[in-house]
Design a protein around this motif. Structure first.
Motif, mmCIF file in Angstrom:
data_model
loop_
_atom_site.group_PDB
_atom_site.id
_atom_site.type_symbol
_atom_site.label_atom_id
_atom_site.label_comp_id
_atom_site.label_asym_id
_atom_site.label_seq_id
_atom_site.Cartn_x
_atom_site.Cartn_y
_atom_site.Cartn_z
ATOM 1 N N ASP A 8 1.143 -1.357 0.279
ATOM 2 C CA ASP A 8 0.231 0.502 0.172
ATOM 3 C C ASP A 8 1.206 1.225 0.327
ATOM 4 O O ASP A 8 0.405 2.066 -0.463
ATOM 5 C CB ASP A 8 -0.937 -0.166 1.296
ATOM 6 C CG ASP A 8 -2.020 -0.284 0.874
ATOM 7 O OD1 ASP A 8 -2.560 -1.402 -0.047
ATOM 8 O OD2 ASP A 8 -2.442 -1.287 2.021
ATOM 9 N N HIS A 9 1.848 1.061 0.644
ATOM 10 C CA HIS A 9 2.924 2.193 1.003
ATOM 11 C C HIS A 9 3.670 2.800 -0.198
ATOM 12 O O HIS A 9 3.377 3.969 -0.889
ATOM 13 C CB HIS A 9 3.969 2.275 1.829
ATOM 14 C CG HIS A 9 3.120 1.941 3.513
ATOM 15 N ND1 HIS A 9 2.732 2.873 3.815
ATOM 16 C CD2 HIS A 9 3.741 0.648 3.874
ATOM 17 C CE1 HIS A 9 2.395 2.096 4.924
ATOM 18 N NE2 HIS A 9 2.707 1.088 4.632
ATOM 19 N N SER A 11 2.279 1.340 -3.940
ATOM 20 C CA SER A 11 1.518 2.064 -5.156
ATOM 21 C C SER A 11 1.247 2.957 -4.462
ATOM 22 O O SER A 11 0.683 3.923 -5.924
ATOM 23 C CB SER A 11 0.777 0.687 -4.694
ATOM 24 O OG SER A 11 -0.044 0.134 -3.160
ATOM 25 N N ARG A 12 1.162 4.289 -3.436
ATOM 26 C CA ARG A 12 0.588 5.289 -2.967
ATOM 27 C C ARG A 12 1.746 6.330 -3.977
ATOM 28 O O ARG A 12 1.557 7.468 -4.591
ATOM 29 C CB ARG A 12 0.815 5.516 -1.683
ATOM 30 C CG ARG A 12 0.477 6.834 -1.570
ATOM 31 C CD ARG A 12 -0.404 7.360 -0.233
ATOM 32 N NE ARG A 12 0.263 8.632 0.236
ATOM 33 C CZ ARG A 12 1.353 8.988 1.625
ATOM 34 N NH1 ARG A 12 2.013 7.695 2.484
ATOM 35 N NH2 ARG A 12 1.419 10.403 1.367
ATOM 36 N N LYS A 15 0.814 5.996 -7.561
ATOM 37 C CA LYS A 15 0.021 6.612 -8.086
ATOM 38 C C LYS A 15 -0.253 8.240 -8.349
ATOM 39 O O LYS A 15 -1.134 8.914 -8.532
ATOM 40 C CB LYS A 15 -1.516 6.538 -6.649
ATOM 41 C CG LYS A 15 -3.009 7.181 -6.800
ATOM 42 C CD LYS A 15 -4.311 6.630 -6.410
ATOM 43 C CE LYS A 15 -5.154 6.859 -6.337
ATOM 44 N NZ LYS A 15 -5.723 7.376 -5.758
ATOM 45 N N LEU A 16 0.175 8.443 -6.898
ATOM 46 C CA LEU A 16 0.584 9.696 -6.912
ATOM 47 C C LEU A 16 1.228 10.533 -8.426
ATOM 48 O O LEU A 16 0.838 11.846 -8.434
ATOM 49 C CB LEU A 16 1.389 10.526 -5.818
ATOM 50 C CG LEU A 16 1.063 10.794 -3.809
ATOM 51 C CD1 LEU A 16 2.148 10.957 -3.160
ATOM 52 C CD2 LEU A 16 -0.080 11.808 -4.500
ATOM 53 N N GLU A 19 -0.919 10.279 -10.782
ATOM 54 C CA GLU A 19 -2.013 11.727 -11.331
ATOM 55 C C GLU A 19 -1.169 13.405 -11.117
ATOM 56 O O GLU A 19 -1.853 13.960 -12.181
ATOM 57 C CB GLU A 19 -2.450 11.891 -9.771
ATOM 58 C CG GLU A 19 -3.698 10.740 -9.146
ATOM 59 C CD GLU A 19 -4.052 10.568 -8.086
ATOM 60 O OE1 GLU A 19 -2.926 11.364 -7.153
ATOM 61 O OE2 GLU A 19 -5.078 10.267 -7.812
ATOM 62 N N THR A 45 7.874 12.615 0.287
ATOM 63 C CA THR A 45 6.744 11.977 0.754
ATOM 64 C C THR A 45 7.254 10.909 0.369
ATOM 65 O O THR A 45 6.729 9.580 1.693
ATOM 66 C CB THR A 45 5.144 11.841 -0.643
ATOM 67 O OG1 THR A 45 4.149 13.263 -0.263
ATOM 68 C CG2 THR A 45 4.476 11.235 -0.393
ATOM 69 N N MET A 49 7.499 7.532 3.287
ATOM 70 C CA MET A 49 7.064 6.313 3.229
ATOM 71 C C MET A 49 8.041 5.987 3.226
ATOM 72 O O MET A 49 7.336 4.502 4.238
ATOM 73 C CB MET A 49 6.012 6.551 1.439
ATOM 74 C CG MET A 49 6.021 4.927 1.722
ATOM 75 S SD MET A 49 7.295 3.801 0.965
ATOM 76 C CE MET A 49 8.119 4.412 -0.754
#
Length: 172
Positions: A8-9, A11-12, A15-16, A19, A45, A49
């Motif tokens: 999850d960390h 993949s975030r 995703k950022l 975007e 970030t 993370m």
């Protein structure tokens, strides 16, 4: 590729970046400075993370050895504050067990050699670069990277974090 507890960390971050590229494409006119700020925020970030991954790795390890040890570890490592360079990670691993530190060294050395062979860059130096960019942007607002360069550096630096995680989880 990533262990479930880190997925999850990591993949975030992907995703950022997706975007950022979707909503502020590099080819748009007049977005250079804004994208440079986004790159700075991205490295902040990424470093945060990495801190979270390092902390959760140690806390999970401690939890397998007792509630009190878990609580102690949570309190003791609650604020790493970007102290997650290679030597810091070795020191933390040695605090738990010298064998974890040795395992970390072994895993990382093998992966470092492969990464240098394939990408021509040392992942330990790439981690140092992420931490340097993070410090410069967070404390002085210096824009020293691009989104593309930050994510490429992150891909290589993450080898160190993954090796650390693997060492605590008995993986070789």
């Amino acid at each position: 590729m990533w262990p479930d507890d880190l997925y999850d960390h990591f993949s975030r971050i992907d995703k950022l970046v997706f975007e950022m590229d979707q909503f502020v494409p590099a080819e748009n006119r007049g977005v250079t400075e804004f994208r440079a700020d986004l790159a700075g925020m991205l490295v902040v970030t990424i470093a945060a993370m990495y801190e979270t991954c390092v902390k959760s790795t140690m806390v999970s390890y401690a939890a397998r050895h007792g509630r009190e040890f878990e609580g102690f570890t949570e309190r003791n490592f609650s604020k790493l504050s970007s102290k997650i360079g290679h030597n810091d990670l070795r020191r933390y691993a040695r605090t738990f067990d010298h064998r974890i530190c040795e395992k970390f060294d072994t895993i990382l050395d093998r992966r470092r050699k492969l990464t240098v062979k394939l990408a021509g860059k040392n992942p330990i130096k790439q981690l140092d670069q992420i931490l340097s960019w993070r410090h410069d942007f967070a404390h002085a607002g210096l824009r020293q990277t691009t989104i593309g360069e930050a994510i490429a550096t992150h891909r290589l630096a993450s080898v160190v974090i993954l090796s650390y995680h693997n060492a605590f989880n008995g993986e070789v």
